[in-house]
Scaffold this motif. Structure first.
Motif, PDB file in Angstrom:
ATOM      1  N   ALA A   9      22.490  90.074 -50.740  1.00  0.00           N
ATOM      2  CA  ALA A   9      21.544  89.799 -51.986  1.00  0.00           C
ATOM      3  C   ALA A   9      22.207  89.208 -53.214  1.00  0.00           C
ATOM      4  O   ALA A   9      21.314  90.469 -53.971  1.00  0.00           O
ATOM      5  N   MET A  11      20.526  89.453 -57.022  1.00  0.00           N
ATOM      6  CA  MET A  11      19.719  89.326 -58.439  1.00  0.00           C
ATOM      7  C   MET A  11      19.748  88.491 -58.626  1.00  0.00           C
ATOM      8  O   MET A  11      20.995  87.286 -59.287  1.00  0.00           O
ATOM      9  N   MET A  15      14.412  88.460 -63.122  1.00  0.00           N
ATOM     10  CA  MET A  15      13.763  88.687 -62.278  1.00  0.00           C
ATOM     11  C   MET A  15      12.014  88.215 -61.930  1.00  0.00           C
ATOM     12  O   MET A  15      11.436  87.225 -62.588  1.00  0.00           O
ATOM     13  N   ASP A  19       8.290  90.443 -58.372  1.00  0.00           N
ATOM     14  CA  ASP A  19       9.327  91.701 -58.268  1.00  0.00           C
ATOM     15  C   ASP A  19       7.845  93.149 -58.823  1.00  0.00           C
ATOM     16  O   ASP A  19       8.234  93.479 -60.603  1.00  0.00           O
ATOM     17  N   TRP A  70      23.775  94.427 -58.911  1.00  0.00           N
ATOM     18  CA  TRP A  70      22.366  93.943 -58.173  1.00  0.00           C
ATOM     19  C   TRP A  70      22.348  93.767 -56.948  1.00  0.00           C
ATOM     20  O   TRP A  70      21.494  93.674 -56.815  1.00  0.00           O
ATOM     21  N   GLU A  71      23.624  94.268 -56.625  1.00  0.00           N
ATOM     22  CA  GLU A  71      22.844  94.871 -54.778  1.00  0.00           C
ATOM     23  C   GLU A  71      22.492  96.673 -54.606  1.00  0.00           C
ATOM     24  O   GLU A  71      21.565  95.953 -54.028  1.00  0.00           O
ATOM     25  N   ALA A  74      18.996  94.969 -55.934  1.00  0.00           N
ATOM     26  CA  ALA A  74      18.264  94.514 -54.770  1.00  0.00           C
ATOM     27  C   ALA A  74      17.714  95.231 -53.817  1.00  0.00           C
ATOM     28  O   ALA A  74      16.423  95.405 -53.282  1.00  0.00           O
ATOM     29  N   GLN A  77      14.427  97.659 -54.707  1.00  0.00           N
ATOM     30  CA  GLN A  77      13.323  96.745 -54.388  1.00  0.00           C
ATOM     31  C   GLN A  77      12.689  96.586 -53.303  1.00  0.00           C
ATOM     32  O   GLN A  77      12.012  97.398 -52.743  1.00  0.00           O
ATOM     33  N   HIS A  78      14.213  96.644 -52.133  1.00  0.00           N
ATOM     34  CA  HIS A  78      14.025  96.446 -50.642  1.00  0.00           C
ATOM     35  C   HIS A  78      13.022  98.046 -50.339  1.00  0.00           C
ATOM     36  O   HIS A  78      12.097  98.488 -49.867  1.00  0.00           O
ATOM     37  N   ASP A 254      21.255  91.749 -44.875  1.00  0.00           N
ATOM     38  CA  ASP A 254      21.300  92.555 -45.611  1.00  0.00           C
ATOM     39  C   ASP A 254      21.772  93.793 -45.103  1.00  0.00           C
ATOM     40  O   ASP A 254      20.724  94.278 -43.562  1.00  0.00           O
TER      41      ASP A 254
END
Ligand code: PEP
Ligand code: CO
Length: 476
Positions: A9, A11, A15, A19, A70-71, A74, A77-78, A254
């Motif tokens: 995903a 980004m 944001m 987030d 950016w991956e 992401a 965040q997860h 993902d």
């Protein structure tokens, strides 16, 4: 059909307000991608030719990265959501990838097992799963001794295909820096194939049969698994009938990559600054970890890790004290940044009850934000009478079940699992649904390093996690 064009995903530029603030950890004082060189470094090979090593590093620096910042953000965040109890982490793959097994079957079978396990977990835990492979870079291995002696001959230990070769000859065991270029290329090929498979709809929930593995039809677990898959298929079709359109996002997942970032000259050469982000990223994997043998507070590996912005993990073994652990957290996550730090405990079935609770208490009392993950493999390695390094499924099961109970008792949460597994029909771990015995080990033992769960044992592990979690959650 609409296919996922945003695998891993992307980004958004800004944001969304929901987030978490992955607020800047200030650039650590005195850190640079090479500051680890001033600290004692464990487990690194001695290359015979320093000039060649430097030239390989220059070449690596000029090659494109394997992942993007950016991956990485992401995934952070997860992992922050997993820390809040909203996701479960599934991290798995080979103990060590080998150059020889960088092929289509091995890669796709491993992906199939991980997808099946994540389906079992999503269905049973009723929450999203963060999928992280131990692949596309898992080529460096720590060893318990620097040398190996066979029949009076002593040679340097095999340290993974990124360093030297496993054959017991003097030539094979010389550390060769050119292997880093090969490892980078193999990692890129693995990554490319995984991305293409997933982008092409391999992970599509409308077609879980894509992930079936031929040899499993006779598995004792096949019925339970297929029953569950059929149930999910019915639910998907029901929702689509109700809404009159295809349910979104079922054709995309993902998938992130991780490896033990052991070989620091390689990792250093992949550590970069990127446009529009502050700080430094390790762009060889999304989620590097520090192994148990290199987690010393003042060591080179901790020094390297404290400065990169990736989410990171540390293996925590039975000899770590609460005080050491808190100091490690101070160094690696001084600003208590969400998603930043995962602690992977690997105590062994006989140690976990004695060793884990004080660590859980110390971290909880201090209010530190971490994701707790259980590796039920590395504390349960033993040798058989016929000379195989193995692990008993019963011990793996026991450590995992105890982990759930100990976390529940401590008021913390077990938020993930870290496993060594393969999609191949190997016989390396004892027991499981097919009750593999010591004699079975001779049939298909292929690992160069640690014994892995085969497909069936891996799926069984996912099922037992679901059962245990349900039992813990049920009111007494
Ligand atoms: C591994 O994950 O392969 C490994 C060597 O683990 P640990 O650092 O926990 O011993
Ligand atoms: Co291992």
């Amino acid at each position: 059909m609409h296919r996922n064009k945003r695998f891993f995903a992307a980004m958004p530029n800004k944001m969304p307000s929901t987030d978490r603030n992955l607020h800047p950890v200030n650039l650590p004082e005195g850190w640079s991608p090479s500051s680890w060189r001033e600290r004692p470094a464990m487990q690194l090979p001695t290359y015979p030719d320093a000039e060649e090593l430097a030239s390989v590093q220059r070449e690596l620096r000029a090659l494109p990265p394997l992942v993007t910042s950016w991956e990485i953000m992401a995934l952070k965040q997860h992992l922050a959501e997993a820390q809040e109890g909203k996701r479960f982490l599934l991290q798995g793959g080979d103990c060590a990838e080998s150059f020889g097994e960088c092929n289509s079957d091995v890669i796709s079978n491993r992906l199939k097992v991980l997808l099946q396990m994540s389906l079992v977990l999503v269905h049973g835990l009723r929450m999203p799963v963060v999928r992280v492979g131990r692949f596309a870079g898992q080529y460096a291995k720590p060893r318990s001794t620097d040398t190996e002696t066979i029949e009076g001959t002593t040679l340097p230990s095999y340290r993974g295909d990124i360093v030297n070769a496993p054959e017991f000859t003097a030539v094979a065991r010389v550390p060769d820096p050119r292997r880093m270029i090969k490892a980078h290329a193999r990692s890129a090929m693995t990554m490319n194939f995984v991305r293409a498979l997933i982008d092409g709809g391999f992970a599509d929930l409308h077609h879980p049969e894509y992930w079936d593995l031929g040899w499993v039809t006779h598995s004792p677990l096949a019925d339970e698994y297929h029953h569950m898959v059929a149930g999910i298929g019915d639910a998907v079709r029901f929702m689509e009938t109700l809404s009159g359109s295809e349910v979104h996002n079922l054709n995309r997942v993902d998938f992130y990559t991780s490896h033990e970032a052991l070989l620091l000259p390689y990792e250093e050469a992949q550590t970069r600054q990127v446009p529009r982000q502050w700080g430094w990223f390790n762009l060889s994997a999304h989620f590097p970890w520090i192994g148990m043998r290199t987690a010393a507070l003042d060591g080179a590996h901790v020094e390297y890790f404290r400065g990169i912005r990736n989410p990171i993990a540390v293996k925590v073994g039975p000899s770590v004290t609460p005080d050491q652990l808190l100091k490690l957290i101070d160094v690696l996550n001084p600003d208590d940044e969400p998603g930043r730090l995962t602690l992977i405990h690997r105590m062994g079935a006989t140690n976990i009850a004695a060793k884990l609770p004080t660590l859980l208490d110390a971290v909880r009392r201090d209010g530190r934000r971490v994701l707790w993950v259980c590796d039920p493999m590395h504390g349960n390695t033993e040798s058989t009478a016929n000379g195989y390094k193995t692990r008993r499924f019963d011990n793996i099961r026991s450590e995992l079940e105890q982990a759930f109970e100990l976390h529940a008792a401590a008021g913390t949460r077990l938020g993930g699992v870290h496993l060594e597994l393969t999609g191949e029909d190997v016989t390396e771990c004892l027991g499981g649904a097919r009750e593999l015995t010591e004699r079975d080990l001779e049939r298909a033992y292929r690992s160069n390093v640690d014994p892995r769960l085969n497909y069936e044992q891996a799926l069984e592990t996912a099922m037992l996690i679901v059962r245990k979690q349900a039992q813990i959650a049920a009111p007494a």
